[in-house]
Design a protein around this motif. Sequence first.
Motif, PDB file in Angstrom:
ATOM      1  N   LEU A  14     -38.893  37.125 -63.539  1.00 27.24           N
ATOM      2  CA  LEU A  14     -39.516  35.763 -63.952  1.00 27.24           C
ATOM      3  C   LEU A  14     -39.283  35.172 -65.398  1.00 27.24           C
ATOM      4  O   LEU A  14     -39.297  33.928 -65.562  1.00 27.24           O
ATOM      5  CB  LEU A  14     -40.895  35.786 -63.803  1.00 27.24           C
ATOM      6  N   ASP A  15     -38.660  36.025 -65.912  1.00 23.03           N
ATOM      7  CA  ASP A  15     -38.304  35.284 -67.501  1.00 23.03           C
ATOM      8  C   ASP A  15     -37.328  34.308 -67.581  1.00 23.03           C
ATOM      9  O   ASP A  15     -36.161  34.744 -67.061  1.00 23.03           O
ATOM     10  CB  ASP A  15     -37.639  36.701 -68.468  1.00 23.03           C
ATOM     11  N   ARG A  16     -37.562  33.194 -68.371  1.00 23.06           N
ATOM     12  CA  ARG A  16     -36.426  32.225 -68.464  1.00 23.06           C
ATOM     13  C   ARG A  16     -36.139  31.573 -67.061  1.00 23.06           C
ATOM     14  O   ARG A  16     -34.928  31.216 -67.145  1.00 23.06           O
ATOM     15  CB  ARG A  16     -35.529  32.543 -69.219  1.00 23.06           C
ATOM     16  N   ARG A  17     -37.027  31.710 -65.937  1.00 21.59           N
ATOM     17  CA  ARG A  17     -36.375  31.184 -64.741  1.00 21.59           C
ATOM     18  C   ARG A  17     -37.625  30.102 -64.237  1.00 21.59           C
ATOM     19  O   ARG A  17     -38.608  30.759 -64.339  1.00 21.59           O
ATOM     20  CB  ARG A  17     -35.872  32.191 -63.666  1.00 21.59           C
ATOM     21  N   LEU A  18     -37.111  29.164 -63.673  1.00 15.36           N
ATOM     22  CA  LEU A  18     -38.014  28.371 -62.948  1.00 15.36           C
ATOM     23  C   LEU A  18     -37.705  28.435 -61.300  1.00 15.36           C
ATOM     24  O   LEU A  18     -36.621  27.952 -61.004  1.00 15.36           O
ATOM     25  CB  LEU A  18     -38.029  26.703 -63.287  1.00 15.36           C
ATOM     26  N   PHE A  19     -38.485  28.839 -60.499  1.00 17.66           N
ATOM     27  CA  PHE A  19     -38.261  28.963 -59.064  1.00 17.66           C
ATOM     28  C   PHE A  19     -38.643  27.652 -58.235  1.00 17.66           C
ATOM     29  O   PHE A  19     -39.696  27.248 -58.349  1.00 17.66           O
ATOM     30  CB  PHE A  19     -38.817  30.252 -58.539  1.00 17.66           C
ATOM     31  N   ARG A  20     -37.903  27.526 -57.353  1.00 18.95           N
ATOM     32  CA  ARG A  20     -38.156  26.420 -56.309  1.00 18.95           C
ATOM     33  C   ARG A  20     -37.671  26.900 -54.834  1.00 18.95           C
ATOM     34  O   ARG A  20     -36.923  27.922 -54.634  1.00 18.95           O
ATOM     35  CB  ARG A  20     -37.391  25.098 -56.590  1.00 18.95           C
ATOM     36  N   ILE A  21     -38.742  26.374 -53.936  1.00 13.24           N
ATOM     37  CA  ILE A  21     -38.277  26.868 -52.348  1.00 13.24           C
ATOM     38  C   ILE A  21     -37.967  25.539 -51.838  1.00 13.24           C
ATOM     39  O   ILE A  21     -38.642  24.625 -51.670  1.00 13.24           O
ATOM     40  CB  ILE A  21     -39.467  27.451 -51.641  1.00 13.24           C
ATOM     41  N   PRO A  22     -36.500  25.345 -51.384  1.00 10.98           N
ATOM     42  CA  PRO A  22     -35.969  24.052 -50.648  1.00 10.98           C
ATOM     43  C   PRO A  22     -36.872  23.804 -49.315  1.00 10.98           C
ATOM     44  O   PRO A  22     -37.460  24.709 -48.829  1.00 10.98           O
ATOM     45  CB  PRO A  22     -34.784  24.619 -50.395  1.00 10.98           C
ATOM     46  N   ALA A  23     -36.769  22.752 -49.088  1.00  4.00           N
ATOM     47  CA  ALA A  23     -37.618  22.268 -47.654  1.00  4.00           C
ATOM     48  C   ALA A  23     -37.315  22.815 -46.596  1.00  4.00           C
ATOM     49  O   ALA A  23     -37.864  22.941 -45.447  1.00  4.00           O
ATOM     50  CB  ALA A  23     -37.789  20.622 -47.877  1.00  4.00           C
ATOM     51  N   TYR A  24     -35.913  23.171 -46.427  1.00  6.51           N
ATOM     52  CA  TYR A  24     -35.148  23.747 -45.417  1.00  6.51           C
ATOM     53  C   TYR A  24     -35.533  25.307 -45.172  1.00  6.51           C
ATOM     54  O   TYR A  24     -34.818  25.783 -44.418  1.00  6.51           O
ATOM     55  CB  TYR A  24     -33.806  23.448 -45.257  1.00  6.51           C
ATOM     56  N   GLN A  25     -36.521  25.775 -46.042  1.00  6.60           N
ATOM     57  CA  GLN A  25     -36.715  27.233 -45.878  1.00  6.60           C
ATOM     58  C   GLN A  25     -38.028  27.220 -45.100  1.00  6.60           C
ATOM     59  O   GLN A  25     -38.740  26.271 -45.206  1.00  6.60           O
ATOM     60  CB  GLN A  25     -36.707  27.700 -47.263  1.00  6.60           C
ATOM     61  N   ARG A  26     -38.371  28.461 -44.789  1.00 10.30           N
ATOM     62  CA  ARG A  26     -39.644  28.845 -44.104  1.00 10.30           C
ATOM     63  C   ARG A  26     -40.673  28.595 -44.978  1.00 10.30           C
ATOM     64  O   ARG A  26     -40.594  28.821 -46.145  1.00 10.30           O
ATOM     65  CB  ARG A  26     -39.567  30.325 -43.559  1.00 10.30           C
ATOM     66  N   ARG A 238     -18.077  18.292 -44.942  1.00  8.03           N
ATOM     67  CA  ARG A 238     -18.864  19.311 -45.203  1.00  8.03           C
ATOM     68  C   ARG A 238     -20.246  18.718 -45.781  1.00  8.03           C
ATOM     69  O   ARG A 238     -21.332  19.167 -45.490  1.00  8.03           O
ATOM     70  CB  ARG A 238     -18.245  20.345 -46.056  1.00  8.03           C
ATOM     71  N   GLU A 239     -20.056  18.128 -47.038  1.00  9.91           N
ATOM     72  CA  GLU A 239     -21.339  17.838 -47.619  1.00  9.91           C
ATOM     73  C   GLU A 239     -22.303  16.916 -46.525  1.00  9.91           C
ATOM     74  O   GLU A 239     -23.509  17.314 -46.753  1.00  9.91           O
ATOM     75  CB  GLU A 239     -21.124  16.796 -48.858  1.00  9.91           C
ATOM     76  N   GLU A 240     -21.914  16.042 -45.760  1.00  7.70           N
ATOM     77  CA  GLU A 240     -22.837  15.224 -44.952  1.00  7.70           C
ATOM     78  C   GLU A 240     -23.342  16.258 -43.753  1.00  7.70           C
ATOM     79  O   GLU A 240     -24.512  16.054 -43.652  1.00  7.70           O
ATOM     80  CB  GLU A 240     -21.950  14.210 -44.453  1.00  7.70           C
ATOM     81  N   GLN A 246     -29.747  20.701 -43.204  1.00  8.72           N
ATOM     82  CA  GLN A 246     -30.903  20.928 -43.893  1.00  8.72           C
ATOM     83  C   GLN A 246     -32.210  20.153 -43.702  1.00  8.72           C
ATOM     84  O   GLN A 246     -33.338  20.613 -43.334  1.00  8.72           O
ATOM     85  CB  GLN A 246     -30.535  20.559 -45.489  1.00  8.72           C
ATOM     86  N   ASP A 247     -31.876  18.800 -43.063  1.00  8.05           N
ATOM     87  CA  ASP A 247     -33.027  17.868 -42.733  1.00  8.05           C
ATOM     88  C   ASP A 247     -33.417  18.346 -41.279  1.00  8.05           C
ATOM     89  O   ASP A 247     -34.831  18.596 -41.138  1.00  8.05           O
ATOM     90  CB  ASP A 247     -32.338  16.454 -42.525  1.00  8.05           C
ATOM     91  N   VAL A 248     -32.612  18.840 -40.576  1.00  4.31           N
ATOM     92  CA  VAL A 248     -33.192  19.524 -39.150  1.00  4.31           C
ATOM     93  C   VAL A 248     -33.763  20.621 -39.224  1.00  4.31           C
ATOM     94  O   VAL A 248     -35.031  20.721 -38.634  1.00  4.31           O
ATOM     95  CB  VAL A 248     -31.727  19.789 -38.258  1.00  4.31           C
ATOM     96  N   TRP A 249     -33.318  21.561 -40.214  1.00  2.00           N
ATOM     97  CA  TRP A 249     -33.925  22.772 -40.461  1.00  2.00           C
ATOM     98  C   TRP A 249     -35.444  22.504 -41.054  1.00  2.00           C
ATOM     99  O   TRP A 249     -36.501  23.525 -41.127  1.00  2.00           O
ATOM    100  CB  TRP A 249     -33.111  23.919 -40.999  1.00  2.00           C
TER     101      TRP A 249
END
Length: 570
Positions: A14-26, A238-240, A246-249
Amino acid sequence: MKIDPQNLTLSELLDRRLFRIPAYQRAYSWQDKQRNELFGDLLTLQRKRHDFHFMATVVGVNRGRQALGTDVYQVVDIVDGQQRLTTLILLLKAIALALPPDDPERLKLEYQLVKDDAHTLVLLQTNHDYSNYFIDYLRQGTRPTVENFLTSADANIVAGIASVESFIPRWLEKTGTTVLSLLALVKNNLRFIYHPLDDEGLVYTVFEVLNTRGLEVAWLDRCKAVLMGIAYEEAPNREEMIGELQDVWRRIYEQVGLRQGLSSEALRFAATLRSRDATSRVLSDEDALEVFRVAATGQPNQTIVISRFIERVAGALDDLLTDTQKAAVTKIAHARLLAVAIDLKFSGNQRERLLTQWEHVTFRIFGLSGRDSRTRIGEYVRLARTLFNNANGDADYRHYMDRLKQLAGTEFSAKEAANYLRDTNCYEGWEESLRYFFYARERWLDAQNKRVFSSGAWNKIWQQSASRTVEHILPQNPEAGSSWAKQLKKAKVEACPLCHRLGNLVLLPKPLNSQASNDDFANKREVYRTTGLAITDEIAAYQDWTLADIDQREQDLIAWAAMYWDDVAP
């Protein structure tokens, strides 16, 4: 692929990190079972006084740095390990709330969880946390008291908060130590294997490496990673394509998180219906993943097609689970597969009539007749695959209505199936089917009498375990000297021989079930009249309740079941 794991304590992670959970994750999907296993690990670690306990593998993608005051933090997208990490962060907040407000350790911990701007969290649980229960708990220590939730993710977060808070006194009682000792153990004795990734392309293939090393990754997550990995490596745009995937998932996890929890059923059903190889069973997780891997390899555009199909299947499963009556019919996977296939291929009145026929046949086989998951596997799966791949138009509607009727055969006709209930224990081991049985009768009685369905009372019944809502009209253990005991004595029996029979059972929402309890029938009748349920109004109409009444009601209910669950008209 090169992955450089780091062996870290929770404090170091946890030290010096900020965690996010992307919307395409469970979304957060842990339940009491998983949380209690974690708490058990903590108690064992304290009792055996080990130096450390391996807690989990965490995989994160570095997303740049962010300055907060004079400190700089690494922003990390969590792609594996978020369930355990989320639970531990909830536990850290519960520990902070258990410490005195001016305790230096509490102040330090509060700052670690919520930074000075009151918006940046150690773990920013924004994916599918639509009610902000997680964020509000970390920011203000708000303990939600709601009972009805938009999603199962919301329900799991609220249950998680209650769970971690109740663990604190349990820890104190079991260990005889302090809250600070728990904090020290969590921070310093729990170790993680952390895989920091800088190349986004590694995200989509890292799950394969972890699995070859014997580290468990959820199959739905693996499928997403495989498809994204193929798109990342093979797609010219690739990017598109990654953005679209990611939107579908994101939508898939929203659907799965609403009612389906940790299940990979959408993945297995989708592959079973789409597999080119003939199969007479629902594919396993591993086989399902291989079906989609083969289909997408060398054809990156198929990653979108497959993902959208999994989304459609997840939506059809959601339709099934949203309908309380159909969801209660069975927990047999191959039976649900057929319902999903019908949902995907038909619409409107045809869809509803086919699903009603499916419901009748399926409950006759697995409910009334009590058959287990080995029954009619090939028949259900082959029909589901044939219907999904071939059905088209009115002629096919009539054809598949006939096929559904043939699925039961003479062995499971409505009359034969209903007769299985005669002289049978319909309580022990049959509670779930009994609840569905009376739910169907309630709907039927309301329709016959043109009365409004009592959804409030039934919501209370569905929220309880089935066994806790079953009411024995003639009690299981009549009190000595009661009218019940006198009736049994007159019949020259010590215990009611018909106690668990269908005719002696009804459903009551808690706490009315406890209120009725062993009371004499005259008092029970008054309780039955307060429920607003048609099935209890039926019983309240009796002037007395005897063994003969139980036997007659059983015959009446069996006759009704044979009529109600008969085949649907074409």
